[in-house]
Design a protein around this motif. Structure first.
Motif, PDB file in Angstrom:
ATOM      1  N   GLN A   1       1.022  -0.993   0.138  1.00  0.00           N
ATOM      2  CA  GLN A   1       0.313  -0.098   0.222  1.00  0.00           C
ATOM      3  C   GLN A   1       0.803   1.143  -0.284  1.00  0.00           C
ATOM      4  O   GLN A   1       0.246   2.303   0.527  1.00  0.00           O
TER       5      GLN A   1
ATOM      6  N   ASN B   1       2.330   4.555  -0.207  1.00  0.00           N
ATOM      7  CA  ASN B   1       1.919   5.845  -0.297  1.00  0.00           C
ATOM      8  C   ASN B   1       2.550   6.421  -0.519  1.00  0.00           C
ATOM      9  O   ASN B   1       3.694   7.454   0.367  1.00  0.00           O
ATOM     10  N   GLU B   2       2.494   7.555  -1.536  1.00  0.00           N
ATOM     11  CA  GLU B   2       3.768   8.647  -2.213  1.00  0.00           C
ATOM     12  C   GLU B   2       3.041   9.642  -2.672  1.00  0.00           C
ATOM     13  O   GLU B   2       2.816   9.842  -3.921  1.00  0.00           O
TER      14      GLU B   2
ATOM     15  N   ARG C   1       4.193  11.883  -6.078  1.00  0.00           N
ATOM     16  CA  ARG C   1       3.384  11.416  -7.258  1.00  0.00           C
ATOM     17  C   ARG C   1       2.566  12.608  -7.238  1.00  0.00           C
ATOM     18  O   ARG C   1       2.104  13.205  -8.812  1.00  0.00           O
TER      19      ARG C   1
ATOM     20  N   GLU D   1     -10.128   9.591  -4.440  1.00  0.00           N
ATOM     21  CA  GLU D   1      -9.055   9.285  -5.288  1.00  0.00           C
ATOM     22  C   GLU D   1      -9.551   7.857  -4.752  1.00  0.00           C
ATOM     23  O   GLU D   1      -9.781   7.386  -3.739  1.00  0.00           O
TER      24      GLU D   1
ATOM     25  N   GLY E   1      -8.499   3.620  -4.211  1.00  0.00           N
ATOM     26  CA  GLY E   1      -7.013   2.799  -3.912  1.00  0.00           C
ATOM     27  C   GLY E   1      -5.730   4.527  -3.307  1.00  0.00           C
ATOM     28  O   GLY E   1      -4.910   4.421  -3.198  1.00  0.00           O
TER      29      GLY E   1
ATOM     30  N   ASP F   1     -10.504   2.654  -0.250  1.00  0.00           N
ATOM     31  CA  ASP F   1      -9.274   0.990  -0.297  1.00  0.00           C
ATOM     32  C   ASP F   1      -9.921   0.264   0.216  1.00  0.00           C
ATOM     33  O   ASP F   1     -10.925   0.720   1.565  1.00  0.00           O
TER      34      ASP F   1
ATOM     35  N   ALA G   1     -13.391  -0.828  -5.054  1.00  0.00           N
ATOM     36  CA  ALA G   1     -13.801   0.916  -5.052  1.00  0.00           C
ATOM     37  C   ALA G   1     -14.955  -0.039  -6.561  1.00  0.00           C
ATOM     38  O   ALA G   1     -15.999   1.503  -6.569  1.00  0.00           O
TER      39      ALA G   1
ATOM     40  N   SER H   1      -3.926   6.221  -9.269  1.00  0.00           N
ATOM     41  CA  SER H   1      -2.939   6.155  -8.937  1.00  0.00           C
ATOM     42  C   SER H   1      -2.242   4.863  -8.015  1.00  0.00           C
ATOM     43  O   SER H   1      -2.744   4.880  -7.626  1.00  0.00           O
TER      44      SER H   1
END
Ligand SMILES: C[S@@+](CC[C@H](N)C(=O)[O-])C[C@H]1O[C@@H](n2cnc3c(N)ncnc32)[C@H](O)[C@@H]1O
Length: 324
Positions: A96, A98-99, A102, A121, A123, A180, A229, A251
């Motif tokens: 998972q 998370n960046e 991005r 968003e 995911g 998510d 989702a 993303s």
């Protein structure tokens, strides 16, 4: 991001070591190539469900449970002694990562839309990419573009080629929400530890950025709905405020869905009165892939697209933006 496909586990680990870890993490490269040639460890990993054999997941769970970040012989000893615990951990977790960086790739696409924006968003993990208005940005070393209330504790840097429409002000975000399968909570110490462990061992700068972004998000956590989702999208979208432009963001998520499910999700996105920004591997969306330059090359970069129209190749973690 590897996906299992039809490859055997040894090939999967070798490819991860050579194509993904090399140049990013010497430890993960050594571990992956070590596993690829180790019949005993491979047979242990082959006892896991296919999706749980993913090198990134196995190595992160091992580190979470205390495997030292040393050489392969040490990891091997640890794996053989602790495999039952590792197996249990892999079953309850998924990658998972998370960046926040991005957002440096998302920003030019967001700036092409009329605001104010309502972000949804799919995911979202812990939701760090739902805060593009709270970070500062510098493209090619430029003077930072800051949030309305001044310089952010998180500066997202990116290099560019081509006519990237870099905005001079950040978009106004009036609503943000995520979906998510298992949302991570930036206020929960275990979830934060998992997010930190998903960053590869030598990537200290990424870990630092992650901690700073978590600090920002913690002061105003997002609404994150838990579930698939495909089931939740329409209901969550209904909560977006009227008068704002609804923007669906995907993303680094679509490759996690088997193709038929992914196409069902695409259909439900397209049914919304919304714009859609995708930041995905070129394997993610056939309609986007079909419009890419023939010689664009299929490499580890992602493709930024707006409403399935490709705009740019981007570094998978937001570090570069090559406008098409
Ligand atoms: C690699 S993370 C990406 C996180 C974030 N989008 C980013 O770019 O930093 C992928 C996330 O998608 C979630 N996910 C995968 N399949 C999903 C589905 N069908 N519905 C909702 N979330 C899903 C995973 O739980 C995971 O948190």
């Amino acid at each position: 991001m590897s996906s299992p496909g039809e490859r055997d586990t040894s090939e999967w680990y070798r490819s991860f070591g050579e194509a993904e870890a090399r140049g990013q993490s010497a430890i993960y490269e050594e571990w992956a190539l070590g596993v690829a040639d180790d019949a005993e460890v491979l047979s242990l990993i082959d006892g896991l469900p296919l999706q749980k054999r993913q090198p990134n997941l196995v190595f992160a769970c091992a580190r979470l449970l205390g495997a030292a970040e040393g050489g392969y012989p040490e990891l091997r000893r640890w794996l053989v002694h602790n495999f039952a615990a590792l197996a249990t951990e892999t079953l309850r977790r998924s990658t998972q990562t998370n960046e926040a960086r991005r957002c440096a790739s998302l920003l030019p696409a967001l700036s092409m839309l009329a605001g104010p924006l309502a972000l949804l968003e799919i995911g979202a993990s812990a939701g760090l990419c739902l805060y593009p208005d709270r970070y500062s940005y510098s493209y090619d070393g430029s003077e930072p573009i800051d949030p309305a209330d001044g310089r952010s504790a998180v500066l997202l840097e990116s290099t560019t080629t081509g006519p990237v429409p870099v905005p001079s002000v950040l978009p106004q975000v009036v609503w943000r929400s995520g979906i998510d399968l298992r949302p991570l909570d930036v206020r929960d110490a275990h979830d934060v530890k998992w997010l930190e462990t998903l960053v590869w061992p030598e990537q200290a700068e990424r870990r630092e950025r992650l901690r700073s972004a978590i600090g920002i998000v913690r002061s105003d956590p997002p609404r994150l709905a838990e579930g698939d989702a495909i089931d939740l999208l329409a209901g969550v979208a209904q909560n977006a405020p009227p008068g704002a432009t609804l923007v669906v963001i995907t993303s680094a998520v679509l490759v996690y869905l088997p193709f038929a499910e992914r196409m069902r999700l695409v259909e439900s996105i397209l049914r919304l009165d919304a714009n859609w920004i995708s930041l995905e591997s070129d394997r993610g969306l056939p309609a986007v892939r079909a419009q890419l330059p023939v010689d664009g090359g299929s490499d580890s970069r992602f493709v930024l697209a707006l409403d399935q129209r490709p705009l740019a190749y981007t570094g998978a973690n937001g570090q570069s933006l090559d406008w098409l």
